[in-house]
Scaffold this motif. Structure first.
Motif, mmCIF file in Angstrom:
data_model
loop_
_atom_site.group_PDB
_atom_site.id
_atom_site.type_symbol
_atom_site.label_atom_id
_atom_site.label_comp_id
_atom_site.label_asym_id
_atom_site.label_seq_id
_atom_site.Cartn_x
_atom_site.Cartn_y
_atom_site.Cartn_z
ATOM 1 N N MET A 1 0.851 -1.190 0.000
ATOM 2 C CA MET A 1 0.000 0.000 0.000
ATOM 3 C C MET A 1 0.884 1.236 0.000
ATOM 4 N N GLN A 2 0.572 2.193 -0.858
ATOM 5 C CA GLN A 2 1.336 3.424 -0.964
ATOM 6 C C GLN A 2 0.580 4.559 -0.299
ATOM 7 N N ARG A 3 1.322 5.485 0.281
ATOM 8 C CA ARG A 3 0.723 6.630 0.958
ATOM 9 C C ARG A 3 1.209 7.907 0.292
ATOM 10 N N ASP A 4 0.253 8.829 -0.007
ATOM 11 C CA ASP A 4 0.654 10.123 -0.534
ATOM 12 C C ASP A 4 0.174 11.201 0.427
ATOM 13 N N ALA A 5 0.149 12.459 -0.036
ATOM 14 C CA ALA A 5 -0.131 13.580 0.860
ATOM 15 C C ALA A 5 -1.498 13.497 1.510
ATOM 16 N N ASP A 6 -2.485 12.999 0.785
ATOM 17 C CA ASP A 6 -3.837 13.038 1.348
ATOM 18 C C ASP A 6 -4.623 11.761 1.130
ATOM 19 N N GLY A 7 -3.926 10.640 0.953
ATOM 20 C CA GLY A 7 -4.670 9.403 0.773
ATOM 21 C C GLY A 7 -3.777 8.177 0.701
ATOM 22 N N LEU A 8 -4.419 7.030 0.530
ATOM 23 C CA LEU A 8 -3.740 5.750 0.405
ATOM 24 C C LEU A 8 -4.083 5.153 -0.955
ATOM 25 N N ARG A 9 -3.168 4.351 -1.493
ATOM 26 C CA ARG A 9 -3.388 3.699 -2.777
ATOM 27 C C ARG A 9 -2.995 2.232 -2.639
ATOM 28 N N LEU A 10 -3.954 1.354 -2.929
ATOM 29 C CA LEU A 10 -3.719 -0.078 -2.895
ATOM 30 C C LEU A 10 -3.723 -0.588 -4.326
ATOM 31 N N ASP A 11 -2.586 -1.038 -4.819
ATOM 32 C CA ASP A 11 -2.481 -1.489 -6.202
ATOM 33 C C ASP A 11 -3.312 -2.747 -6.433
ATOM 34 N N LEU A 12 -4.106 -2.727 -7.510
ATOM 35 C CA LEU A 12 -4.940 -3.870 -7.866
ATOM 36 C C LEU A 12 -4.600 -4.430 -9.232
ATOM 37 N N ALA A 13 -3.721 -3.752 -9.967
ATOM 38 C CA ALA A 13 -3.362 -4.216 -11.302
ATOM 39 C C ALA A 13 -2.683 -5.580 -11.213
ATOM 40 N N GLY A 14 -3.033 -6.433 -12.129
ATOM 41 C CA GLY A 14 -2.422 -7.753 -12.180
ATOM 42 C C GLY A 14 -3.041 -8.773 -11.258
ATOM 43 N N LEU A 15 -4.095 -8.409 -10.530
ATOM 44 C CA LEU A 15 -4.744 -9.351 -9.617
ATOM 45 C C LEU A 15 -5.901 -10.092 -10.271
ATOM 46 N N GLY A 16 -6.165 -9.770 -11.523
ATOM 47 C CA GLY A 16 -7.243 -10.460 -12.232
ATOM 48 C C GLY A 16 -8.628 -10.058 -11.784
ATOM 49 N N LEU A 17 -8.772 -8.837 -11.295
ATOM 50 C CA LEU A 17 -10.070 -8.381 -10.824
ATOM 51 C C LEU A 17 -10.882 -7.669 -11.892
ATOM 52 N N ASP A 18 -10.290 -7.391 -13.062
ATOM 53 C CA ASP A 18 -10.982 -6.634 -14.098
ATOM 54 C C ASP A 18 -12.316 -7.285 -14.455
ATOM 55 N N GLY A 19 -13.398 -6.511 -14.303
ATOM 56 C CA GLY A 19 -14.712 -6.987 -14.694
ATOM 57 C C GLY A 19 -15.379 -7.924 -13.704
ATOM 58 N N THR A 20 -14.733 -8.248 -12.602
ATOM 59 C CA THR A 20 -15.328 -9.172 -11.630
ATOM 60 C C THR A 20 -16.160 -8.402 -10.606
ATOM 61 N N TRP A 21 -17.052 -9.131 -9.947
ATOM 62 C CA TRP A 21 -17.850 -8.548 -8.868
ATOM 63 C C TRP A 21 -17.162 -8.856 -7.538
ATOM 64 N N VAL A 22 -17.047 -7.844 -6.707
ATOM 65 C CA VAL A 22 -16.325 -8.008 -5.449
ATOM 66 C C VAL A 22 -17.057 -7.268 -4.329
ATOM 67 N N THR A 23 -16.692 -7.615 -3.111
ATOM 68 C CA THR A 23 -17.064 -6.819 -1.941
ATOM 69 C C THR A 23 -15.781 -6.306 -1.312
ATOM 70 N N ILE A 24 -15.638 -5.004 -1.257
ATOM 71 C CA ILE A 24 -14.474 -4.371 -0.624
ATOM 72 C C ILE A 24 -14.910 -3.888 0.752
ATOM 73 N N THR A 25 -14.232 -4.376 1.783
ATOM 74 C CA THR A 25 -14.579 -4.012 3.159
ATOM 75 C C THR A 25 -13.410 -3.259 3.775
ATOM 76 N N LEU A 26 -13.718 -2.102 4.347
ATOM 77 C CA LEU A 26 -12.712 -1.243 4.961
ATOM 78 C C LEU A 26 -12.942 -1.200 6.464
ATOM 79 N N TYR A 27 -11.927 -1.570 7.221
ATOM 80 C CA TYR A 27 -11.986 -1.536 8.685
ATOM 81 C C TYR A 27 -11.169 -0.335 9.141
ATOM 82 N N ASP A 28 -11.862 0.721 9.532
ATOM 83 C CA ASP A 28 -11.188 1.966 9.866
ATOM 84 C C ASP A 28 -10.653 1.925 11.291
ATOM 85 N N ASP A 29 -9.667 2.784 11.539
ATOM 86 C CA ASP A 29 -9.087 2.911 12.871
ATOM 87 C C ASP A 29 -10.168 3.381 13.851
ATOM 88 N N PRO A 30 -10.493 2.599 14.882
ATOM 89 C CA PRO A 30 -11.572 3.005 15.803
ATOM 90 C C PRO A 30 -11.234 4.252 16.598
#
Length: 702
Positions: A1-30
């Motif tokens: 995961m990469q961090r920039d000035a105002d956000g995070l970026r999680l690379d998904l390229a090459g994971l074979g997710l193109d066109g698939t249906w997914v559930t993305i769940t985010l567990y935030d810092d309590p």
């Protein structure tokens, strides 16, 4: 995961997710601040530009999830803080592939009707249509409305209560908050609820200064005495005669010992974390003078309803109504310096106080907490003064505004629904207004615009500059010939490719007026006073731009101001609302501040336009040039105002046409990229649109 000035970026390229249906769940810092809101989007371009925000669903406990189809050529998942500032710190992110049977089962569980439609169209081979119905079914919330939002996003669990108490115990020199409570004959049951809500505060460093304003019910002083005897933080005084709410509150203020005072009515209630959130804001910025929060109402059974998710400080809206209302916390020395509440303004005493307090106060010393920290009792029998004297309260509200604006010539009038309307003065003689209209043919539209300007506008000093971009139809030239001898109209030929920004800049360069009005060639005048309203506001030295209320021909609202972040960049407020409807808490009936207004009708002083360099004709030739200009206006320290008292009809995009060709879409995508690169953080955090509201549309919904 990469961090920039105002956000995070999680690379998904090459994971074979193109066109698939997914559930993305985010567990935030309590432990993240309550105003922090993660905003997820999918990156599909190489420049890391985020796409349209995902319509994720808050599950509760800092967990949010999105189910949908990943676009082709997916690059990354991007997570930013909706409120700007510190990037989010999720403890975990999961991406789960979903099979078609599982998706269909989930869709049937959420929205059976939509799921049936999805299966039906899929069976007919209409994959795209079936996919659309499936997506709608998956996004359908089985629990909706405010009660569900409270369960998901506004309920403290035991762990969070322990965390808050531990945090507070570690603070050095925590300030004392003096809570001012005037009391006069409330139902003992609701008074007891109010007192208990103070004692239940997770922040323990408070004092409750109660002044009984000569209540006639003997149960009231008895109840107050019992609470004072059981808790040394509660101090009770009793007036010998009824002096009404202002005098009783001022008596409580005289007894206050803390550096900040909070206001609490005798029949309302505070949630347990209210004072904690206030003090946390003060610790972040010790120079604050005024702190206020969102609020809701409670009925006789303490059921919560009608939440008011407010804007950050909006001086213009405060002129019209006391939108600040509850919870209000004010620095004690500032409160005493303005004399506290004024007797004679009962029913609008708080509005009068806030108008006087904020007059000349630096907005940087005012903080809005985007959390519901006050429960305002709406049940009958609560004994509130305003319920018994609405007419007097309205008169007091008008007088309060009149006194504040009189030094610079302003006038207070009764506006729609009884709200205040501020009428600003115009100098004599009035300044010339240069109306700049880019056009290419479509004489039938331009004729209506010109006829409205010259024949139905009650403003005497107008010059119209029609910037002609290669008009070729004989009807257009005939229209120009018709006005050839009218000194109020000039036609400025500017040939070449269509570039709205350049055409507008050329018109501004040729203008002689001290006020510029950028106007589309498909705008129709429907009432005479619209231009006077725009000019009177634009001349205010602290205001940099003004926008109008634009209606579609069918009477529905096209422009109620621009909200940043809608659809990824910006969108119109209250789009499609019936033009006679008041909007969110009356917002469409009152002038108020916005982050941007549309260039279809935008007024500003010529010197401001010149100082900012005009529209961006290089990178924003057609789309978002108005939003970009307005953001530069605000960055220069000016306010931007939208007013409903300048109403016109806008036949939107009839002359230019929709974005319906590959070339137009490519240009739109380029201009979107420019805006996100230039203003990314600001686009996510519109100060006039509460972060608890949806970014999917500008309709003020959860």
């Amino acid at each position: 995961m990469q961090r920039d000035a105002d956000g995070l970026r999680l690379d998904l390229a090459g994971l074979g997710l193109d066109g698939t249906w997914v559930t993305i769940t985010l567990y935030d810092d309590p432990a993240a601040p309550r105003e922090a809101r993660p905003l997820m989007s999918l990156v599909v371009t190489d420049d890391a530009r985020p796409g349209v925000p995902l319509a994720d669903e808050a599950i509760g406990g800092g967990v949010s999830a999105w189910t949908g189809q990943v676009p082709a050529a997916i690059r990354a998942l991007r997570i930013a803080n909706l409120a700007g500032g510190r990037p989010p710190h999720p403890s975990r992110i999961t991406i789960r592939r979903r099979t078609r049977p599982a998706l269909v089962a989930r869709a049937f569980a959420r929205a059976p009707g939509l799921a049936v439609q999805a299966v039906y169209w899929r069976s007919l081979g209409k994959r795209l249509r079936g996919r659309g119905f499936l997506d709608r079914a998956l996004r359908y919330r089985t629990e909706s409305g405010y009660a569900a939002w409270i369960r998901r996003a506004d309920t403290l669990d035991p762990a969070e209560r322990r965390r808050i108490r531990a945090e507070v115990s570690a603070w050095e020199t925590p300030p004392l908050i003096s809570i001012l409570m005037p009391v006069y004959d409330p139902a003992p049951k609701v008074l007891r609820t109010a007192l208990l809500s103070v004692q239940a505060q997770l922040y323990p460093h408070w004092e409750l200064c109660v002044v009984d304003d000569a209540s006639t019910d003997p149960a009231v002083p008895r109840l107050l005495e019992r609470f004072a005897a059981s808790d040394p933080r509660i101090r009770v005084a009793r007036r010998s005669e009824n002096g009404h709410i202002a005098r009783a509150t001022n008596d409580a203020l005289a007894a206050a010992q803390g550096p900040f005072c909070a206001f609490l009515d005798h029949d309302d209630a505070l949630p347990a974390h209210a004072l904690y959130e206030v003090v946390r804001a003060i610790r972040i910025d010790p120079d604050l003078v005024l702190i206020y929060s969102d609020e809701d109402k409670i009925d006789r059974r303490s059921n919560r309803f009608e939440p008011h998710f407010k804007a950050d400080f909006d001086r213009e809206l405060l002129y019209g109504q006391n939108y600040i209302n509850h919870l209000t916390v004010i620095r004690t020395e500032a409160l005493r310096a303005v004399g506290g509440l004024r007797p004679g303004f009962e029913g609008s005493q708080d509005h009068d106080l806030l108008l006087r307090l904020t007059d000349g106060l630096d907005p940087a010393r005012i903080r809005h907490i985007p959390a519901v920290l006050y429960h305002w009792r709406a049940a009958g029998g609560s004994g509130t003064f305003s319920d018994r004297a609405l007419a007097r309260a309205e008169a007091a509200r008008l007088q309060a505004l009149a006194e504040v604006v009189a030094p610079w010539g302003g006038r207070a009038e009764r506006g729609p629904a009884g709200f205040n309307r501020l009428v600003r003065p115009l100098p004599d003689p009035v300044p010339r207004v240069s109306v700049i209209i880019p056009t290419r043919d479509r004489a039938e539209l331009l004729r209506v615009t010109l006829d409205g300007l010259f024949g139905r506008t009650a403003y005497p000093a107008i010059e119209v500059i029609v910037v002609d971009n290669d008009s070729r139809e004989p009807e257009t030239h005939a229209l120009f010939t018709r006005y050839r001898d009218d000194p109020r109209l000039r036609v400025l030929p500017v040939p070449g490719a269509f570039n709205f920004s350049d055409l507008s800049n050329r018109g501004a360069a040729a203008a002689t007026g001290s006020v510029l009005l950028f106007l589309n060639n498909d705008v129709e005048v429907i009432e005479p006073g619209w231009l006077r309203e725009l000019v009177s506001i634009a001349l205010a030295p602290d205001i940099g731009a003004v926008g109008a209320k634009l209606l579609y021909p069918d009477g529905t609202l096209q422009h109620g101001g621009v909200i940043l972040g809608i659809g990824g960049v910006a969108g119109h407020s209250h789009l499609g609302l019936d033009g006679t409807e008041p909007g969110y808490f009356g917002r469409m009936t009152m002038a108020h501040e916005v982050s941007a207004v549309t260039g279809a009708c935008l007024a500003m002083r010529a010197d401001v336009f010149a100082a900012l360099g005009g529209f961006d004709a290089e990178d924003l030739k057609v789309a978002f040039n108005d939003v970009d200009l307005c953001l530069r206006v605000r960055a220069a320290g000016y306010r931007i105002v939208w007013t409903p008292f300048a109403a016109l009809v806008h036949h939107e995009s009839k002359s230019r046409g929709p974005e319906d060709t590959p070339e137009k879409w490519a240009r739109f995508e380029r201009e979107t990229a420019v805006m996100q690169a230039r203003w990314g953080a600001r686009l996510r955090a519109d100060p006039y649109y509460n972060i608890n509201l949806s970014r999917i549309s500008g309709h003020y919904r959860l």
